[in-house]
Design a protein around this motif. Structure first.
Motif, PDB file in Angstrom:
ATOM      1  N   GLY A   1       0.770  -1.235   0.000  1.00  0.00           N
ATOM      2  CA  GLY A   1       0.000   0.000   0.000  1.00  0.00           C
ATOM      3  C   GLY A   1       0.799   1.282   0.000  1.00  0.00           C
ATOM      4  O   GLY A   1       0.221   2.364  -0.074  1.00  0.00           O
ATOM      5  N   GLY A   2       2.103   1.196   0.104  1.00  0.00           N
ATOM      6  CA  GLY A   2       2.900   2.415   0.059  1.00  0.00           C
ATOM      7  C   GLY A   2       2.928   3.007  -1.337  1.00  0.00           C
ATOM      8  O   GLY A   2       2.413   2.428  -2.291  1.00  0.00           O
ATOM      9  N   GLY A   3       3.540   4.189  -1.451  1.00  0.00           N
ATOM     10  CA  GLY A   3       3.649   4.815  -2.751  1.00  0.00           C
ATOM     11  C   GLY A   3       3.900   6.301  -2.656  1.00  0.00           C
ATOM     12  O   GLY A   3       4.264   6.829  -1.603  1.00  0.00           O
ATOM     13  N   LEU A   4       3.690   6.968  -3.789  1.00  0.00           N
ATOM     14  CA  LEU A   4       3.889   8.419  -3.900  1.00  0.00           C
ATOM     15  C   LEU A   4       2.533   9.106  -3.955  1.00  0.00           C
ATOM     16  O   LEU A   4       1.659   8.700  -4.735  1.00  0.00           O
ATOM     17  N   VAL A   5       2.358  10.128  -3.144  1.00  0.00           N
ATOM     18  CA  VAL A   5       1.090  10.863  -3.101  1.00  0.00           C
ATOM     19  C   VAL A   5       1.380  12.334  -2.862  1.00  0.00           C
ATOM     20  O   VAL A   5       2.400  12.687  -2.248  1.00  0.00           O
TER      21      VAL A   5
END
Length: 120
Positions: free
Chosen positions: A7-11
């Motif tokens: 669920g991680g990432g760039l936002v």
């Protein structure tokens, strides 16, 4: 026992992400589950934790923005992160206090970490 995060990432700032962490393997019971984070050059810090009974603790910096929850039937813990800020950027680690046998004490297990990056 393994803890697998996702669920991680760039936002962008102000956005939301949801982290999940599933525990698998020979598990008798799981006590407290939690999320920690570590930013570059900083020590790992507790973000939030939840007991098997549902009692939660949050770091002051995330209160009102993050929500931790768990599904005991699925041995899974979640972290809903809203109103994200650039200072939330870090590697997020799942942690669980797990009993694998009635003959052994519980011990801590850690996930491999998932990167969360919040752009301004």
């Amino acid at each position: 026992v393994q803890l697998v995060e996702s669920g991680g990432g760039l936002v962008q700032a102000g956005g939301s992400l949801r982290l999940s962490c599933a525990a698998s393997g020979t598990i008798l019971s799981i006590n407290t589950m939690g999320w920690y984070r570590q930013a570059p050059g900083k020590e790992r810090e507790l973000v939030a934790s939840v007991t098997r009974g549902g009692t939660t603790i949050y770091a002051d910096s995330v209160k009102g923005r993050f929500t931790i929850s768990r599904d005991n039937a699925k041995n899974t813990v979640y972290l809903q992160m809203n109103s994200l800020k650039p200072e939330d950027t870090a590697v997020y680690y799942c942690n669980a206090d797990i009993i694998v046998s009635m003959w052994l004490p519980s011990r801590d297990y850690w996930g491999q970490g998932t990167q969360v990056t919040v752009s301004s």
